[in-house]
Write an enzyme that holds these catalytic residues in place. Structure first.
Site, PDB file in Angstrom:
ATOM      1  N   LEU B  64       0.855  -1.175  -0.167  1.00  0.00           N
ATOM      2  CA  LEU B  64      -0.145  -0.545  -0.261  1.00  0.00           C
ATOM      3  C   LEU B  64       0.732   1.379   0.188  1.00  0.00           C
ATOM      4  CD1 LEU B  64      -2.393  -1.836   2.278  1.00  0.00           C
ATOM      5  CD2 LEU B  64      -3.310  -1.109   0.053  1.00  0.00           C
ATOM      6  N   PRO B  65       0.829   2.787   0.136  1.00  0.00           N
ATOM      7  CA  PRO B  65       1.425   3.771  -0.403  1.00  0.00           C
ATOM      8  C   PRO B  65       1.601   4.222   0.712  1.00  0.00           C
ATOM      9  CG  PRO B  65      -0.867   3.642  -1.920  1.00  0.00           C
ATOM     10  CD  PRO B  65      -1.049   2.417  -0.400  1.00  0.00           C
ATOM     11  N   THR B  95       6.239  -0.138   1.876  1.00  0.00           N
ATOM     12  CA  THR B  95       7.713   1.271   2.089  1.00  0.00           C
ATOM     13  C   THR B  95       7.025   2.498   3.591  1.00  0.00           C
ATOM     14  OG1 THR B  95       8.539   0.538   0.841  1.00  0.00           O
ATOM     15  CG2 THR B  95       9.757   2.705   2.156  1.00  0.00           C
ATOM     16  N   LYS B 170      15.734  -0.763   5.013  1.00  0.00           N
ATOM     17  CA  LYS B 170      15.246  -0.004   4.030  1.00  0.00           C
ATOM     18  C   LYS B 170      15.276   1.333   4.106  1.00  0.00           C
ATOM     19  CE  LYS B 170      12.045   0.459   0.212  1.00  0.00           C
ATOM     20  NZ  LYS B 170      11.230   0.116  -1.140  1.00  0.00           N
ATOM     21  N   LYS B 245       9.128  10.257  -0.896  1.00  0.00           N
ATOM     22  CA  LYS B 245       8.871   9.860  -0.494  1.00  0.00           C
ATOM     23  C   LYS B 245      10.047   8.683   0.912  1.00  0.00           C
ATOM     24  CE  LYS B 245       5.905   5.946   0.777  1.00  0.00           C
ATOM     25  NZ  LYS B 245       5.613   4.366   0.133  1.00  0.00           N
TER      26      LYS B 245
END
Lengths: 298, 298, 298, 298
Positions: B64-65, B95, B170, B245
């Site tokens: 998901l975003p 993420t 990450k 992002k």
């Protein structure tokens, strides 16, 4: 073949020593008594001035702290250019701004003297072991002429382009290095604070898109890269003061050609801050201490 | 085994497709009509809500975003946790910030549900080819349980530590990446302006201490790295908007644990500036355009 | 009393004109034909070299672009110091690094010549109107001697300390100015994007702790400060190229004394970026355009 | 008229006290025993929850640490909005992001409740003396309704625009403040290192284009601004931790509207670094210590 070696300090002294070990005739000059003594012991011919050393030289090598010393040795009163014969070869291994060596090259050309810039990487260990990398800026023929001499002092001779290109390659590389080290310091410190095991984190980075020399070979977090300065209190590495000098050259060169380098401008000042706080002698990876609570830096 | 896949966009759609190709039963949900259509064509069972998809699932995968969507899907009204049975497994490949997944894990644990964070690298190409890298944060047993499923979608399964460690790895990696790309952009642009051949410069950097993924694999100067976005007008890469992002997640996570990241703070804003200027869709290496005179960017 | 004026450009020409209007004898030199012509028309005695102008001078005033010109005029071949008599007074109004004027002062002192640095603020308008501010670095007696002459060209004569202190004051002030302008640009652009009326925002700032010269007198948002360059397309102001020069002096001076200035280092590069993008001639407050979507900058 | 006051800490407690001194009926709530005790002693009616305090209130004032507390008090389980009658007035004086108050306003409007944001400047001294500045975001009528109440707690009531505009004005102002303070710190430290008398330097700056609140009223160099924290070991000022909070709000708000703020992004991290190093409680002007050699900071 007679070689004159001007600047017999930590780097130059070891480089000259390798030339002497190869059986070459080397006349040398330095302002420091101790440097001169070491050089004499190794079989070098001690001279009273750069010009005296250069008088009968076919090749002049300079390894000096800054551009002003280089200009002074070649162009100053009683400078080397006054006594060099046409056809001789000058190799400047100092790390200085590209413009200075280009200016010197213009003078040299008019006198029929060949010249190249050949700054090094590899530090005092590489200088001692004769395994330096030389980044050479020279006309094709001059590069060929310089190779046999450089090969006694280094194992990697990279022809970067015309005169000045060696300096350009070095300062661009070192600026990237200076920034990416800070990037790795920030990433490792952030990860540690967020609770990940630093070895696991470094493992991910070094097999992913964050990997760089600073994360793999010289990780600023202790215990990650084998033999890195971080594992020995940031000693015996590339001193922060020298990184600052190279960042300064990048900023200066950028200003001369009106080129913006935002991260570079900030990074220079961050290394300057480390030096002000008394850490000029520590390896530049010690900048990670700026990102740790004081109790972790004791 | 029944799998529920929530989020069938550019990444999730391709990942679900690989599960279907492996012969697994996959129920799925997405808000987009087109995404649903593709999923149905590939053999997926279309559901009317995340909860409907999760009703009989043994495994739930979310892609998901942002954190708010993840929280909503698991914890919201008609959320997934309401219907999942004890012993089932949740894999969040979105993420997001590490704290959100840790908070979710606390809720899941109380219900006997296993959960892990497994953000990916490899982009849409890796998602399509089933060659993604998964950075997994999970208890040891949960990681073992997740491996067979993840292996249908990726080839590199890295266990980074407990829940949250995948996200931490990450965002730390991508923050280093974001900064080192700017470093390389500044170094290449400076070298070019100073007159060195950019291929020669990249050659020096990539065999020296400035080398990094951004200089070797994805050099921002056109014509250096084979197949890099720089060679095709910065298209089909890792979009600047996505880098922004990820930088934002790093800044947010750093603020949560009160960790300073100076270069990171600046880099985030520089990518934000690129997006403001209309380049959110270009590969993030296009940030080199900030360092070139306008006529070079046309 | 005979005055020699070296450097009759945009600033120097207007300053010399004010001396002539006051009835003083002024001999002058400049490389530009047009500058010389204007000077002659105003009643100045045109000379063929700086030295010729200085030959019978009691006072020498210099207004030159950079340190190298200043050094050349005073110390170079056929320099001014060769012909000046002991007891004469030199006033350098150029904006240069503090070390250069200190070095010159050491030479001057040995010859019995008095010298001071007296950089200005007020721009070409202040130069024309005779309302410049002079920041003077000088021994107490020299400051007294310089006052009657300076008062024909400016209305604010600030004694900042010993020789060099004028330059120090100017570059520190202008560095703060350069940074705070960016701060205001960021604050105004952010507020506008968040939807507040920019006049209301400026009203709050200017009565609160964010107020500064850049927010009050020269607000970068059009229509806030009366008569500010923002209201006329950023023309007729303090050119970005000149701000860049002053930031460069600050960085250079900081490097000489090993003083970190992080924001300063970044700000210099941001102005450099503006110049690269073709805006060197616009007022430095136009840096706000970096914070606006392209359609707002057309 | 009944007033409910939620959040009786360092700021809120003093503000409520001023309302009580004016003879108003104030019911209050806080989690801290000590805060409650002070409030009771001053004549306040202690309530067991925000909702209890709000039950018969015509006006609700909130002064809370962060957005999540504000949301929880108004919208949470047993929240204030559940019991407020149409026509009542809510004043949120917390410093939070503009979006949160806009979201709350949408809910309030649907219930016929008037709401405004009214963050303050002036610190605990201003709160005690009733001399705060209120930056108010509100519809015109709501601003009029709020004025009589606010005037008991402050002397400067600035109508910044619609709901949210008060927060926008505050965070933009404080971001400019945070950056310009660093600018002044860098300028003063540089000047001192270059050898100018700091009083003379401040004199020039404060009559020139570098002048700002941070150079005039709160100069970070000790002994320049009368009564500034620098003169008392940086105590009793605007804590670095609070400046960090406000910078964080600016970064967050900027991210929400995709607005780049480069200097702001860096400044936030620099204050974060100060806090990490243990100086969160010192006045934010103590950031000048980052620019001094360690022996000067003892």
């Amino acid at each position: 073949m007679n070689i004159a070696f001007i600047g017999l300090g930590n780097m130059g002294g070891k480089m000259a020593h390798n030339l002497l070990k190869a059986g070459l005739n080397v006349s040398g000059f330095d302002l420091s008594e101790i440097a001169i003594e070491h050089f004499a012991k190794a079989g070098g011919v001690v001279c009273e001035s750069p010009q005296a050393a250069a008088k009968n030289a076919d090749v002049v090598i300079t390894m000096l702290p800054a551009a002003k010393h280089v200009k002074d040795v070649y162009l100053g009163e009683n400078g080397v250019f006054e006594v060099l014969k046409a056809g001789s070869l000058c190799i400047d291994s100092s790390t200085i701004d590209p413009q200075t060596i280009k200016d010197l090259a213009a003078v040299a050309e008019a006198k029929g003297i060949k010249i190249c810039d050949a700054p090094v990487s590899g530090g005092t260990i590489g200088a001692g072991a004769g395994t330096l990398t030389f980044m050479v800026g020279a006309a094709a023929q001059t590069f060929q002429d310089a190779q046999p001499i450089l090969s006694h002092m280094g194992k990697n001779l990279v022809h970067c382009g015309e005169v000045g290109a060696g300096q350009i390659a070095k300062i661009c590389n070192n600026m990237i290095l200076g920034i990416s080290m800070i990037a790795v310091a920030e990433g490792m410190a952030l990860g540690a604070k967020l609770g990940i095991d630093t070895k696991a984190l470094a493992g991910v980075i070094n097999t992913s898109s964050g990997r760089c020399w600073s994360s793999e070979v010289c990780n600023p977090w202790p215990g990650i890269s084998e033999n890195a300065p971080a594992g020995r209190g940031y000693t015996d590495g590339f001193a922060t003061g020298l990184m600052l000098k190279d960042m300064g050259l990048a900023i200066e060169a950028a200003a001369q050609v009106k080129q913006p380098i935002l991260m570079g401008g900030l990074a220079e000042q961050m290394y300057q801050q480390r030096c002000l706080q008394g850490h000029a002698g520590l390896d530049f990876s010690s900048i990670i201490q700026q990102y740790l609570a004081p109790e972790n830096n004791e």
